[in-house]
Write an enzyme that holds these catalytic residues in place. Sequence first.
Site, PDB file in Angstrom:
ATOM      1  N   VAL A 151       5.949  -0.765  -2.628  1.00  0.00           N
ATOM      2  CA  VAL A 151       6.078   0.564  -3.244  1.00  0.00           C
ATOM      3  C   VAL A 151       7.262   1.326  -2.649  1.00  0.00           C
ATOM      4  O   VAL A 151       8.083   1.904  -3.378  1.00  0.00           O
ATOM      5  CB  VAL A 151       4.767   1.373  -3.085  1.00  0.00           C
ATOM      6  CG1 VAL A 151       4.877   2.692  -3.834  1.00  0.00           C
ATOM      7  CG2 VAL A 151       3.566   0.578  -3.597  1.00  0.00           C
TER       8      VAL A 151
ATOM      9  N   GLU B  44      -0.527  10.782  -7.072  1.00  0.00           N
ATOM     10  CA  GLU B  44      -0.590  10.127  -8.389  1.00  0.00           C
ATOM     11  C   GLU B  44      -0.654   8.607  -8.280  1.00  0.00           C
ATOM     12  O   GLU B  44      -1.391   7.934  -9.018  1.00  0.00           O
ATOM     13  CB  GLU B  44       0.645  10.520  -9.225  1.00  0.00           C
ATOM     14  CG  GLU B  44       0.638   9.976 -10.623  1.00  0.00           C
ATOM     15  CD  GLU B  44      -0.477  10.580 -11.457  1.00  0.00           C
ATOM     16  OE1 GLU B  44      -0.404  11.755 -11.810  1.00  0.00           O
ATOM     17  OE2 GLU B  44      -1.455   9.858 -11.735  1.00  0.00           O
TER      18      GLU B  44
ATOM     19  N   GLY C 257      -2.092   2.990 -10.514  1.00  0.00           N
ATOM     20  CA  GLY C 257      -0.649   2.701 -10.467  1.00  0.00           C
ATOM     21  C   GLY C 257       0.198   3.621 -11.321  1.00  0.00           C
ATOM     22  O   GLY C 257       0.291   4.818 -11.060  1.00  0.00           O
TER      23      GLY C 257
ATOM     24  N   ILE D  40      -0.176   4.744 -14.319  1.00  0.00           N
ATOM     25  CA  ILE D  40      -0.805   5.625 -15.320  1.00  0.00           C
ATOM     26  C   ILE D  40      -0.896   7.044 -14.740  1.00  0.00           C
ATOM     27  O   ILE D  40      -1.471   7.224 -13.672  1.00  0.00           O
ATOM     28  CB  ILE D  40      -2.232   5.141 -15.680  1.00  0.00           C
ATOM     29  CG1 ILE D  40      -2.204   3.694 -16.179  1.00  0.00           C
ATOM     30  CG2 ILE D  40      -2.860   6.060 -16.709  1.00  0.00           C
ATOM     31  CD1 ILE D  40      -3.594   3.125 -16.492  1.00  0.00           C
TER      32      ILE D  40
ATOM     33  N   GLY E 256      -0.564 -14.135  -5.386  1.00  0.00           N
ATOM     34  CA  GLY E 256      -0.316 -12.972  -4.524  1.00  0.00           C
ATOM     35  C   GLY E 256      -0.947 -11.699  -5.043  1.00  0.00           C
ATOM     36  O   GLY E 256      -0.539 -10.598  -4.673  1.00  0.00           O
TER      37      GLY E 256
ATOM     38  N   GLU F 288      -5.414  -8.295  -2.290  1.00  0.00           N
ATOM     39  CA  GLU F 288      -5.107  -7.522  -1.083  1.00  0.00           C
ATOM     40  C   GLU F 288      -5.275  -8.448   0.124  1.00  0.00           C
ATOM     41  O   GLU F 288      -5.970  -9.465   0.040  1.00  0.00           O
ATOM     42  CB  GLU F 288      -6.105  -6.353  -0.942  1.00  0.00           C
ATOM     43  CG  GLU F 288      -6.114  -5.387  -2.103  1.00  0.00           C
ATOM     44  CD  GLU F 288      -5.135  -4.229  -1.956  1.00  0.00           C
ATOM     45  OE1 GLU F 288      -4.559  -4.053  -0.868  1.00  0.00           O
ATOM     46  OE2 GLU F 288      -4.933  -3.519  -2.951  1.00  0.00           O
TER      47      GLU F 288
ATOM     48  N   ASP G 165     -11.623  -1.058  -3.442  1.00  0.00           N
ATOM     49  CA  ASP G 165     -10.371  -0.424  -3.874  1.00  0.00           C
ATOM     50  C   ASP G 165     -10.608   0.429  -5.133  1.00  0.00           C
ATOM     51  O   ASP G 165     -10.207   1.596  -5.201  1.00  0.00           O
ATOM     52  CB  ASP G 165      -9.339  -1.540  -4.154  1.00  0.00           C
ATOM     53  CG  ASP G 165      -8.136  -1.057  -4.925  1.00  0.00           C
ATOM     54  OD1 ASP G 165      -7.224  -0.516  -4.299  1.00  0.00           O
ATOM     55  OD2 ASP G 165      -8.118  -1.219  -6.166  1.00  0.00           O
TER      56      ASP G 165
ATOM     57  N   LYS H 178     -10.653   4.713  -5.822  1.00  0.00           N
ATOM     58  CA  LYS H 178      -9.945   5.398  -6.921  1.00  0.00           C
ATOM     59  C   LYS H 178     -10.924   6.253  -7.726  1.00  0.00           C
ATOM     60  O   LYS H 178     -10.628   7.387  -8.096  1.00  0.00           O
ATOM     61  CB  LYS H 178      -9.271   4.359  -7.820  1.00  0.00           C
ATOM     62  CG  LYS H 178      -8.162   3.583  -7.098  1.00  0.00           C
ATOM     63  CD  LYS H 178      -7.714   2.359  -7.891  1.00  0.00           C
ATOM     64  CE  LYS H 178      -6.658   1.554  -7.155  1.00  0.00           C
ATOM     65  NZ  LYS H 178      -6.389   0.234  -7.721  1.00  0.00           N
TER      66      LYS H 178
HETATM   67  P1  NAP Z   1       3.182  -3.278   1.698  1.00  0.00           P
HETATM   68  O1  NAP Z   1       4.061  -3.997   0.744  1.00  0.00           O
HETATM   69  O2  NAP Z   1       2.294  -4.041   2.580  1.00  0.00           O
HETATM   70  O3  NAP Z   1       4.113  -2.329   2.574  1.00  0.00           O
HETATM   71  C1  NAP Z   1       3.622  -1.586   3.648  1.00  0.00           C
HETATM   72  C2  NAP Z   1       4.798  -1.006   4.381  1.00  0.00           C
HETATM   73  O4  NAP Z   1       4.322  -0.190   5.453  1.00  0.00           O
HETATM   74  C3  NAP Z   1       5.706  -2.074   5.012  1.00  0.00           C
HETATM   75  O5  NAP Z   1       7.050  -1.724   4.831  1.00  0.00           O
HETATM   76  C4  NAP Z   1       5.338  -2.023   6.494  1.00  0.00           C
HETATM   77  O6  NAP Z   1       6.415  -2.354   7.340  1.00  0.00           O
HETATM   78  C5  NAP Z   1       4.987  -0.558   6.639  1.00  0.00           C
HETATM   79  N1  NAP Z   1       4.105  -0.327   7.775  1.00  0.00           N
HETATM   80  C6  NAP Z   1       2.880  -0.837   7.975  1.00  0.00           C
HETATM   81  N2  NAP Z   1       2.388  -0.398   9.143  1.00  0.00           N
HETATM   82  C7  NAP Z   1       3.341   0.411   9.671  1.00  0.00           C
HETATM   83  C8  NAP Z   1       3.443   1.143  10.881  1.00  0.00           C
HETATM   84  N3  NAP Z   1       2.468   1.123  11.787  1.00  0.00           N
HETATM   85  N4  NAP Z   1       4.560   1.854  11.099  1.00  0.00           N
HETATM   86  C9  NAP Z   1       5.565   1.869  10.204  1.00  0.00           C
HETATM   87  N5  NAP Z   1       5.511   1.180   9.046  1.00  0.00           N
HETATM   88  C10 NAP Z   1       4.423   0.462   8.805  1.00  0.00           C
HETATM   89  O7  NAP Z   1       2.252  -2.227   0.925  1.00  0.00           O
HETATM   90  P2  NAP Z   1       2.474  -1.629  -0.521  1.00  0.00           P
HETATM   91  O8  NAP Z   1       1.917  -2.598  -1.512  1.00  0.00           O
HETATM   92  O9  NAP Z   1       3.836  -1.150  -0.692  1.00  0.00           O
HETATM   93  O10 NAP Z   1       1.420  -0.413  -0.500  1.00  0.00           O
HETATM   94  C11 NAP Z   1       1.740   0.801   0.121  1.00  0.00           C
HETATM   95  C12 NAP Z   1       0.664   1.830  -0.265  1.00  0.00           C
HETATM   96  O11 NAP Z   1       0.646   1.964  -1.674  1.00  0.00           O
HETATM   97  C13 NAP Z   1      -0.766   1.460   0.133  1.00  0.00           C
HETATM   98  O12 NAP Z   1      -1.476   2.621   0.455  1.00  0.00           O
HETATM   99  C14 NAP Z   1      -1.319   0.833  -1.140  1.00  0.00           C
HETATM  100  O13 NAP Z   1      -2.712   0.917  -1.237  1.00  0.00           O
HETATM  101  C15 NAP Z   1      -0.659   1.726  -2.169  1.00  0.00           C
HETATM  102  N6  NAP Z   1      -0.556   1.129  -3.505  1.00  0.00           N
HETATM  103  C16 NAP Z   1       0.069  -0.063  -3.677  1.00  0.00           C
HETATM  104  C17 NAP Z   1       0.188  -0.596  -4.944  1.00  0.00           C
HETATM  105  C18 NAP Z   1       0.900  -1.877  -5.192  1.00  0.00           C
HETATM  106  O14 NAP Z   1       0.994  -2.302  -6.337  1.00  0.00           O
HETATM  107  N7  NAP Z   1       1.447  -2.544  -4.177  1.00  0.00           N
HETATM  108  C19 NAP Z   1      -0.358   0.104  -6.044  1.00  0.00           C
HETATM  109  C20 NAP Z   1      -0.975   1.327  -5.837  1.00  0.00           C
HETATM  110  C21 NAP Z   1      -1.063   1.848  -4.564  1.00  0.00           C
HETATM  111  P3  NAP Z   1       7.078  -3.821   7.353  1.00  0.00           P
HETATM  112  O15 NAP Z   1       7.645  -4.013   5.983  1.00  0.00           O
HETATM  113  O16 NAP Z   1       8.145  -3.738   8.368  1.00  0.00           O
HETATM  114  O17 NAP Z   1       5.979  -4.763   7.682  1.00  0.00           O
HETATM  115  N1  HSE Z   2      -5.326  -4.340  -5.497  1.00  0.00           N
HETATM  116  C1  HSE Z   2      -5.061  -3.304  -6.451  1.00  0.00           C
HETATM  117  C2  HSE Z   2      -5.336  -3.872  -7.851  1.00  0.00           C
HETATM  118  C3  HSE Z   2      -3.623  -2.833  -6.304  1.00  0.00           C
HETATM  119  O1  HSE Z   2      -5.533  -5.084  -8.003  1.00  0.00           O
HETATM  120  O2  HSE Z   2      -5.404  -3.103  -8.789  1.00  0.00           O
HETATM  121  C4  HSE Z   2      -3.396  -1.464  -6.832  1.00  0.00           C
HETATM  122  O3  HSE Z   2      -4.165  -0.487  -6.199  1.00  0.00           O
END
Ligand code: NAP
Ligand code: HSE
Length: 428
Positions: free
Chosen positions: A15, A131, A136, A138, A189, A192, A203, A207
């Site tokens: 993100v 948001e 995501g 929406i 992939g 989670e 999860d 929400k």
């Molecule tokens: P991600 O790909 O695992 O990225 C997490 C990021 O946080 C990485 O850059 C990581 O650093 C960094 N991080 C973790 N621990 C840290 C710390 N202690 N200090 C500094 N940085 C730290 O996760 P993501 O998928 O982007 O998700 C981020 C947030 O968005 C979460 O709350 C997730 O629930 C939410 N979200 C994600 C999605 C989705 O589709 N992915 C959808 C809706 C909501 P490194 O890269 O260096 O490891």
């Molecule tokens: N694990 C979540 C999903 C990612 O499958 O919808 C977005 O929150």
Amino acid sequence: MTEPLRLGIAGLGTVGAGVVKIIRQKANLLTARTGRPVVITAVSARSKDKDRGVNLSAYAWEDDPVALAKRDDVDVFVELMGGADGPAKAATEAAIAAGKDVVTANKAMLALHGQELAIAAENAGRVIRFEAAVAGGIPVVKALTEGLAGNQIERVMGVMNGTCNYILTRMQSTGLPYDQVFEEANQLGYLESDPNLDVGGIDAGHKLALLASIAFGTQVAFDGVDLEGIGQITIEDITQAADMGFRIKLLGVAQMTARGLEQRMSPCLVPADSPLGQLEGGTNMVVIEGDHVGQIVLRGAGAGEGPTASAVMSDVLDIARGIRVCTFGQPAKTLECAKAAKSTTPAPYYLRMDLHDKPGALAKIATALGEAGVSVDRMRQYGHEQTSAPVLIVTHKTTRDSLDIAIKSFAATGVLASNPVTIRIETV
Ligand code: NAP
Ligand code: HSE
């Protein structure tokens, strides 16, 4: 030129990198829309050297997200690390204490600590916007807090976990069993790092709890969500429910009743030809019912870099425009502490069981249902070669208590060859 809005972004994963890309690629568009430049001043992640597919050299680097949150050259702290506690919560608290607004995609943190964080933000005259945390791309938080603000919300429901919807629809289309499709999702992939967050319904439960708070003016209460995951769903249930005109979905439903706030996240049957029944793959859908607007249906990508970053930007741009909406749509101190409903709204149920193939078996089950006050809508017995027969029953609306009484008494009939499976049928 109007003062720029300066962002500090903690978390540069899926993100976070997506947000950086939008800000770099669309600088002119964002300025035109908000009347001021939106710029990144500093970033943080665990590893400074990781290639994130985007040039970060123009931004200050902080190893510590708390230090980032407190920087003088940051107006908005954008929290994209994840995790209910730990650095995400510490940095969010630090940002508020330092007088910054916060944008986050972190449903786990807000579902568990949303009330205290919203109070802290409001006391400091700051906003927390989220948001991206629900469904995501929406814009459902905006729809509830703004577009539908003139309505009494009657019910919010939806499919809010793309991974579970992928697994269930893939089982349906291929006839493959749960374990095999789960493994496919893992290889792709989709899951989670703790898969139980997805398939255990946690999860999606986070929400739902966030949406329920906005919809009903209540303090976010994740512990009031009745949670059941999809791990027990078999291919038999998928195919036999389809045969009766239904699809199985991990469905969230929140409604305020005379018995209290009902919040459920569990596998449900929905009509195959309904918008929810037609929802395929990793897509999300949220259905909102308001007293004036009637029913509205929002559908789109619930996860992924582009859709989630798009939702983060919606909050950032609101702040740039001076739009300041309370975290849960009204001041946090005015949110009521809702009593959780102890029983669920009556509904029709689907029952599947194997019965010993002997005269009177079906009649005994029908009698047990009748004695518990459960009326049968439809019943079907499938062809079989073994000594037990698969039987499906769809009931009329009944309470869960009555159904449980009937199921308890099935055992005494001596005709059950397997434990009955029960799945609620949701009216949509
Ligand atoms: P991600 O790909 O695992 O990225 C997490 C990021 O946080 C990485 O850059 C990581 O650093 C960094 N991080 C973790 N621990 C840290 C710390 N202690 N200090 C500094 N940085 C730290 O996760 P993501 O998928 O982007 O998700 C981020 C947030 O968005 C979460 O709350 C997730 O629930 C939410 N979200 C994600 C999605 C989705 O589709 N992915 C959808 C809706 C909501 P490194 O890269 O260096 O490891
Ligand atoms: N694990 C979540 C999903 C990612 O499958 O919808 C977005 O929150």
